[in-house]
Design a protein around this motif. Structure first.
Motif, PDB file in Angstrom:
ATOM      1  N   CYS A 270      13.239 -23.281   1.885  1.00 41.52           N
ATOM      2  CA  CYS A 270      13.345 -22.192   0.909  1.00 41.52           C
ATOM      3  C   CYS A 270      14.789 -21.703   0.778  1.00 41.52           C
ATOM      4  N   ALA A 271      15.453 -21.439   1.910  1.00 43.53           N
ATOM      5  CA  ALA A 271      16.814 -20.924   1.864  1.00 43.53           C
ATOM      6  C   ALA A 271      17.760 -21.902   1.184  1.00 43.53           C
ATOM      7  N   GLU A 272      17.544 -23.190   1.422  1.00 49.61           N
ATOM      8  CA  GLU A 272      18.420 -24.200   0.829  1.00 49.61           C
ATOM      9  C   GLU A 272      18.365 -24.132  -0.705  1.00 49.61           C
ATOM     10  N   ILE A 273      17.174 -23.924  -1.238  1.00 48.63           N
ATOM     11  CA  ILE A 273      17.016 -23.850  -2.696  1.00 48.63           C
ATOM     12  C   ILE A 273      17.593 -22.545  -3.242  1.00 48.63           C
ATOM     13  N   VAL A 274      17.308 -21.433  -2.579  1.00 50.24           N
ATOM     14  CA  VAL A 274      17.798 -20.137  -3.070  1.00 50.24           C
ATOM     15  C   VAL A 274      19.317 -20.073  -2.992  1.00 50.24           C
ATOM     16  N   GLU A 275      19.891 -20.437  -1.841  1.00 51.38           N
ATOM     17  CA  GLU A 275      21.322 -20.225  -1.640  1.00 51.38           C
ATOM     18  C   GLU A 275      22.175 -21.270  -2.357  1.00 51.38           C
ATOM     19  N   SER A 276      21.561 -22.369  -2.796  1.00 53.54           N
ATOM     20  CA  SER A 276      22.317 -23.352  -3.578  1.00 53.54           C
ATOM     21  C   SER A 276      22.167 -23.135  -5.082  1.00 53.54           C
ATOM     22  N   ALA A 277      21.354 -22.142  -5.476  1.00 53.24           N
ATOM     23  CA  ALA A 277      21.150 -21.869  -6.906  1.00 53.24           C
ATOM     24  C   ALA A 277      22.422 -21.320  -7.521  1.00 53.24           C
ATOM     25  N   ASP A 278      22.561 -21.545  -8.831  1.00 51.92           N
ATOM     26  CA  ASP A 278      23.720 -20.968  -9.512  1.00 51.92           C
ATOM     27  C   ASP A 278      23.382 -19.636 -10.174  1.00 51.92           C
ATOM     28  N   ALA A 279      22.127 -19.194 -10.053  1.00 50.44           N
ATOM     29  CA  ALA A 279      21.729 -17.857 -10.503  1.00 50.44           C
ATOM     30  C   ALA A 279      20.429 -17.490  -9.803  1.00 50.44           C
ATOM     31  N   TYR A 280      20.306 -16.235  -9.389  1.00 49.81           N
ATOM     32  CA  TYR A 280      19.073 -15.789  -8.764  1.00 49.81           C
ATOM     33  C   TYR A 280      18.717 -14.402  -9.290  1.00 49.81           C
ATOM     34  N   LEU A 281      17.429 -14.241  -9.605  1.00 49.35           N
ATOM     35  CA  LEU A 281      16.920 -12.946 -10.033  1.00 49.35           C
ATOM     36  C   LEU A 281      16.108 -12.357  -8.886  1.00 49.35           C
ATOM     37  N   PHE A 282      16.567 -11.210  -8.357  1.00 47.57           N
ATOM     38  CA  PHE A 282      15.860 -10.489  -7.301  1.00 47.57           C
ATOM     39  C   PHE A 282      15.162  -9.285  -7.931  1.00 47.57           C
TER      40      PHE A 282
ATOM     41  N   ALA B 213      10.025 -12.055 -19.843  1.00 50.17           N
ATOM     42  CA  ALA B 213       9.128 -13.219 -19.866  1.00 50.17           C
ATOM     43  C   ALA B 213       8.967 -13.789 -21.274  1.00 50.17           C
ATOM     44  N   LYS B 214       9.104 -12.930 -22.270  1.00 48.07           N
ATOM     45  CA  LYS B 214       8.936 -13.381 -23.658  1.00 48.07           C
ATOM     46  C   LYS B 214      10.198 -14.024 -24.224  1.00 48.07           C
ATOM     47  N   ARG B 215      11.326 -13.841 -23.532  1.00 54.09           N
ATOM     48  CA  ARG B 215      12.602 -14.311 -24.076  1.00 54.09           C
ATOM     49  C   ARG B 215      13.236 -15.456 -23.285  1.00 54.09           C
ATOM     50  N   ILE B 216      12.844 -15.620 -22.037  1.00 58.41           N
ATOM     51  CA  ILE B 216      13.546 -16.546 -21.154  1.00 58.41           C
ATOM     52  C   ILE B 216      13.223 -18.000 -21.492  1.00 58.41           C
ATOM     53  N   ASN B 217      14.191 -18.875 -21.369  1.00 59.02           N
ATOM     54  CA  ASN B 217      13.939 -20.315 -21.532  1.00 59.02           C
ATOM     55  C   ASN B 217      13.309 -20.866 -20.255  1.00 59.02           C
ATOM     56  N   ARG B 218      12.405 -21.797 -20.411  1.00 58.47           N
ATOM     57  CA  ARG B 218      11.775 -22.415 -19.241  1.00 58.47           C
ATOM     58  C   ARG B 218      12.738 -23.405 -18.600  1.00 58.47           C
ATOM     59  N   ASN B 219      12.820 -23.356 -17.257  1.00 58.89           N
ATOM     60  CA  ASN B 219      13.730 -24.232 -16.528  1.00 58.89           C
ATOM     61  C   ASN B 219      13.103 -24.539 -15.159  1.00 58.89           C
ATOM     62  N   ASP B 220      12.611 -25.760 -14.984  1.00 59.83           N
ATOM     63  CA  ASP B 220      11.929 -26.146 -13.752  1.00 59.83           C
ATOM     64  C   ASP B 220      12.849 -26.789 -12.713  1.00 59.83           C
ATOM     65  N   THR B 221      14.145 -26.821 -12.966  1.00 60.96           N
ATOM     66  CA  THR B 221      15.051 -27.615 -12.130  1.00 60.96           C
ATOM     67  C   THR B 221      15.007 -27.226 -10.663  1.00 60.96           C
ATOM     68  N   SER B 222      15.053 -25.926 -10.358  1.00 64.29           N
ATOM     69  CA  SER B 222      15.101 -25.506  -8.948  1.00 64.29           C
ATOM     70  C   SER B 222      13.821 -25.891  -8.226  1.00 64.29           C
ATOM     71  N   TYR B 223      12.680 -25.769  -8.891  1.00 65.46           N
ATOM     72  CA  TYR B 223      11.441 -26.168  -8.226  1.00 65.46           C
ATOM     73  C   TYR B 223      11.373 -27.686  -8.047  1.00 65.46           C
ATOM     74  N   GLU B 224      11.845 -28.425  -9.038  1.00 69.79           N
ATOM     75  CA  GLU B 224      11.869 -29.887  -8.907  1.00 69.79           C
ATOM     76  C   GLU B 224      12.750 -30.311  -7.736  1.00 69.79           C
ATOM     77  N   ASN B 225      13.883 -29.611  -7.540  1.00 71.83           N
ATOM     78  CA  ASN B 225      14.749 -29.904  -6.393  1.00 71.83           C
ATOM     79  C   ASN B 225      14.030 -29.629  -5.073  1.00 71.83           C
ATOM     80  N   TYR B 226      13.298 -28.534  -5.036  1.00 78.73           N
ATOM     81  CA  TYR B 226      12.522 -28.199  -3.835  1.00 78.73           C
ATOM     82  C   TYR B 226      11.480 -29.276  -3.568  1.00 78.73           C
ATOM     83  N   TYR B 227      10.795 -29.697  -4.605  1.00 81.31           N
ATOM     84  CA  TYR B 227       9.737 -30.697  -4.442  1.00 81.31           C
ATOM     85  C   TYR B 227      10.297 -32.016  -3.899  1.00 81.31           C
TER      86      TYR B 227
END
Length: 614
Positions: free
Chosen positions: A316-328, A379-393
């Motif tokens: 989990c940390a590897e995916i979060v801390e290597s992201a180029d943007a994070y929403l908390f 949620a109504k405006r954001i573009n869908r982007n599965d990249t971070s989850y695909e990297n985790y998988y």
């Protein structure tokens, strides 16, 4: 069995069954009757201060109040007991009464405790401070001095020997969001109503002191049928909301592998469902901070675990801390949640959403924007982007099972939690005590059912008061009798607050307590060891048997190996499913999770930083 208390029943208004809560939500109140033996017969049909307070508590969803009697609150307790929809539960001490109200509020949305002046009030302060840190609406009621003693320069018992009665009030001012000292009838109605509504609106504890000679006195302002609370919902600034969404969309849509992390303030902002709505829309890898476990469904297809820096769940940390943007959403970054300030995060990459504020990167910041409104609009405006989850998988490797135990091998803690995992269902709740249970319980996979208004996993991370879980288990189980609470408690913590196992028995509760006996304060050992972390070992099962004393349903056992643990769990969930079950687990003093070892060393490093040069 219906409670009959003098002629008062004939004067009771019918329960309307509904209480207004913050932000326009509505809580249904189940009408309940309890068997009690009141010390006095109350026959007056005229509404009194005591009866008004009792009805107000019921109206906002409190059907159980945790108390310790003292001479300044006895008459008030008479009037609370006289309300048939209110159950007054006597606790062994004020600290536990406060912890119980904390646990109750986590499930019901509001809790209450009643103690006596000064010796009771100052004893409960620690629990109230914990509730403040966790954003819990808790109504702390204190029976105060006689109205005739104010301003007389008299010295009263239960005080520090000074004629100034404000010491208790001054202590509560720092850990409550509103304080009401009721020492006359004329403004009592307004003070009580303001205190309760402020607790609901701010989601923080409040303090109400009621002079001991007032509860039995009628007054015209105490209507027999109090006007229901109607709290004005908080509203977002529309232009600010639009600007915040626009800035966030621009920030996140240009990122390559953004991630989404839920924090503990999702709960107080009532935004769990809105957060899941955003997760469904954006497709980002989805994680939670440790104190937000249980607020987000762990069966979500993009859920990757707990983000806790170096002690995160695997990958989990590897995916979060290597992201180029994070929403908390609703984070709390303290030295514990940041593992000694060691998170590898950069502010310029973060969107931080608090209950009423949004900060995008290093700026801009947008105030008067409610989290729920913002998440739904985003949620109504954001573009869908599965990249971070695909990297985790791609990188994920499932955790291995603990080494298979040899026959009669001393029980290991990781084996214990492997079996606790199998006990979890939609009919259970988990309470984790401060200590190694934090880390072991984080690895539990919670079943379906977590989300808005269903908080089945609780621990006190911000305040971290050891011993909290005993009272919290009492309060939580009382609030949700349809669920079976599984409490994981260390021996050091249990020694702090063990007495109120007796209250659990008096209330007929059926929780399962796993007492992990490893001979000391393990969490302190891993931060900084010393002889002070070793405690006198108790025969804990014998202690609980003595507390049981043949009254109530209780079953205890002591386990040393996996075979005995399996048998104990089968008994607790089978023949003894309607009993309070206490399972003492004997563990080696050095049997700790790898996460605690890492976390302890980092927190120790943070605590031992030398002073900055002057």
């Amino acid at each position: 069995m219906d409670t009959k208390i003098g002629a008062l029943d004939a004067c009771k208004p019918p329960c309307n069954g509904v209480a207004s809560l913050p932000n326009g939500t509505v809580s249904t109140i189940q009408s309940q009757s309890y068997s009690v033996s009141p010390p006095a017969i109350i026959t007056s049909c005229d509404p009194t201060l005591g009866s008004h307070l009792a009805r107000r508590l019921v109206q906002v969803g409190v059907t159980d109040v945790f108390s310790v009697p003292g001479d300044f609150n006895l008459t008030l307790l008479d009037h609370l007991i006289a309300e048939p929809r209110l159950n007054v539960i006597g606790c062994c001490n004020e600290l536990n009464a406060g912890y119980a109200a904390d646990g109750y509020a986590r499930s019901r949305g509001v809790g209450a405790c009643v103690v006596t002046f000064s010796v009771g009030g100052l004893s409960v302060v620690n629990a109230i401070a914990g509730a403040y840190s966790e954003n819990l609406p808790l109504i702390c009621i204190v029976g105060g001095p006689n109205t005739n003693d104010y301003g007389t320069n008299r010295i009263l018992h239960h005080t520090i020997g000074l004629p100034d009665f404000s010491q208790e009030l001054r202590c509560f001012q720092t850990v409550t969001c509103y304080q009401a000292v009721v020492n006359n009838l004329e403004d009592a109605h307004e003070l009580i109503d303001t205190a309760i509504s402020t607790a609901l609106k701010e989601s923080k504890p409040v303090y109400i002191s009621i002079s001991c000679n007032l509860p039995a006195i009628p007054h015209p302002t105490f209507s027999r049928e109090p006007v229901p609370f109607s709290l004005s919902p908080k509203l977002s600034n529309k232009m600010g909301l639009e600007a915040a969404v626009e800035a966030t969309v621009e920030f996140l849509n240009k990122a390559v592998k953004p991630v989404l992390i839920g924090g503990p303030k999702l709960k107080v902002a009532k935004s769990c469902d809105a957060f899941v709505e955003l997760a469904n829309a954006c497709g980002y890898a989805l994680a939670v901070m440790p104190s937000a476990k249980g607020l987000v469904p762990e069966h979500h297809p993009h859920f990757i675990g707990t983000y806790w820096g170096a002690v995160s769940t695997s990958f989990c940390a590897e995916i979060v801390e290597s992201a180029d943007a994070y929403l908390f959403a609703g984070p709390i970054f303290n030295d514990y949640s940041s593992v000694g300030y060691s998170l590898l995060l950069k502010k310029e990459k973060a969107v931080i959403i608090q209950p009423d504020r949004v900060v995008v990167g290093n700026g801009p910041a947008f105030g008067c924007v409610l989290m729920k409104d913002f998440l739904k609009a985003l949620a109504k405006r954001i573009n869908r982007n599965d990249t971070s989850y695909e990297n985790y998988y791609r990188i994920f490797v499932p955790d291995g099972l603990p080494l298979k135990a040899e026959p009669k091998e001393p029980l290991r803690v990781n084996v214990l939690f492997q079996h606790i995992q199998k006990m979890l269902s939609s009919e259970t709740a988990v309470i984790a005590e401060t200590g190694d249970s934090w880390f072991n319980c984080q690895k539990l996979k919670l079943p379906k059912g977590c989300g808005e208004m269903i908080f089945r996993y609780e621990f006190q991370m911000q305040y971290g008061s050891i011993g909290w879980s005993v009272g919290a288990t009492l309060g939580y189980a009382q609030a949700v009798p349809q669920k079976r609470v599984i409490a994981c408690i260390g021996d050091g913590s249990f020694q702090m607050t063990a007495q109120d196992v007796s209250t659990m028995l008096r209330c007929g509760q059926k929780s399962i307590i796993f007492l992990i006996n490893n001979g000391g304060y393990t969490i302190e050992v891993e931060i900084h060891d010393g002889p002070y972390n070793v405690i006198k070992n108790w025969n804990y099962t014998a202690l609980v048997d003595a507390i049981h004393n043949g009254e109530g349903n209780c079953w205890t056992t002591k386990v040393f190996c996996e075979e005995e643990l399996i048998e104990a769990i089968e008994t607790a969930t089978g023949p003894k499913k309607d009993c309070l079950c206490f399972i003492e687990v004997i563990a080696h003093k050095d049997d700790t999770s790898k996460e605690l070892l890492e976390w302890g060393s980092r927190v120790s490093a943070a605590n031992s930083r030398p002073p900055n040069p002057q």
